[in-house]
Design a protein around this motif. Structure first.
Motif, PDB file in Angstrom:
ATOM      1  N   UNK A   1      20.348  45.905 -14.868  1.00 51.51           N
ATOM      2  CA  UNK A   1      19.863  45.352 -13.605  1.00 51.51           C
ATOM      3  C   UNK A   1      20.824  45.685 -12.465  1.00 51.51           C
ATOM      4  N   UNK A   2      22.119  45.614 -12.732  1.00 50.49           N
ATOM      5  CA  UNK A   2      23.122  45.980 -11.714  1.00 50.49           C
ATOM      6  C   UNK A   2      23.021  47.462 -11.364  1.00 50.49           C
ATOM      7  N   UNK A   3      22.900  48.321 -12.367  1.00 48.76           N
ATOM      8  CA  UNK A   3      22.818  49.767 -12.121  1.00 48.76           C
ATOM      9  C   UNK A   3      21.588  50.109 -11.294  1.00 48.76           C
TER      10      UNK A   3
ATOM     11  N   UNK B   1      23.914  55.675  -6.874  1.00 46.60           N
ATOM     12  CA  UNK B   1      25.328  55.600  -7.259  1.00 46.60           C
ATOM     13  C   UNK B   1      25.503  55.748  -8.772  1.00 46.60           C
ATOM     14  N   UNK B   2      24.645  55.103  -9.531  1.00 46.27           N
ATOM     15  CA  UNK B   2      24.824  55.043 -10.981  1.00 46.27           C
ATOM     16  C   UNK B   2      24.081  56.143 -11.749  1.00 46.27           C
TER      17      UNK B   2
ATOM     18  N   UNK C   1      20.025  62.213 -11.837  1.00 47.41           N
ATOM     19  CA  UNK C   1      18.591  61.980 -11.968  1.00 47.41           C
ATOM     20  C   UNK C   1      17.927  61.826 -10.622  1.00 47.41           C
ATOM     21  N   UNK C   2      18.578  61.150  -9.700  1.00 50.43           N
ATOM     22  CA  UNK C   2      17.969  60.894  -8.405  1.00 50.43           C
ATOM     23  C   UNK C   2      17.644  62.187  -7.667  1.00 50.43           C
TER      24      UNK C   2
ATOM     25  N   UNK D   1      13.126  54.545  -8.932  1.00 54.61           N
ATOM     26  CA  UNK D   1      13.028  54.341 -10.362  1.00 54.61           C
ATOM     27  C   UNK D   1      13.981  55.251 -11.104  1.00 54.61           C
ATOM     28  N   UNK D   2      14.300  54.855 -12.319  1.00 51.86           N
ATOM     29  CA  UNK D   2      15.207  55.607 -13.168  1.00 51.86           C
ATOM     30  C   UNK D   2      14.549  55.791 -14.526  1.00 51.86           C
ATOM     31  N   UNK D   3      14.638  56.983 -15.043  1.00 49.88           N
ATOM     32  CA  UNK D   3      14.046  57.341 -16.329  1.00 49.88           C
ATOM     33  C   UNK D   3      14.745  56.607 -17.474  1.00 49.88           C
TER      34      UNK D   3
END
Length: 104
Positions: free
Chosen positions: A19-21, A27-28, A32-33, A45-47
């Motif tokens: 949740x923090x990432x 940043x995290x 991917x971004x 969103x993150x894969x």
């Protein structure tokens, strides 16, 4: 929002870290971004695979964690092709903050 479900979902260090990432995905998850499909980058969103890699946990464990957090309302997902991308559900997080401020 069911507070007990949210608290259960947050009672694990890895789930809390996820949740923090996802609060600052650029940043995290910088690699991917830069390669997000346009449809996903608009919404964010993150894969799952990138979350799994950062969490250093098995695919099944991370999938279970993400599913639990989504059921609690903390995460939203969007499917693009064979990939699922997750992001924070800011509305629920605001409701949680309000609940903590007024009820506890």
């Amino acid at each position: 929002m069911e507070p007990i479900d949210v608290f259960k979902a947050l009672s694990n260090e890895t789930r809390l870290n996820i949740l923090k990432w996802l609060k600052e995905p650029e940043k995290h998850f910088p690699k991917q971004q830069a390669h997000l499909p346009k449809e996903v980058s608009i919404k964010g969103g993150v894969c799952v695979g990138d979350i799994q890699e950062k969490a250093q946990a098995s695919q099944s464990t991370v999938s279970h964690y993400l599913n639990m957090m989504q059921r609690a309302g903390l995460l939203e997902s969007v499917r693009y092709g064979q990939w699922t991308y997750y992001r924070r559900n800011e509305e629920i997080l605001h409701q949680l903050a309000h609940y903590l401020d007024t009820e506890i």
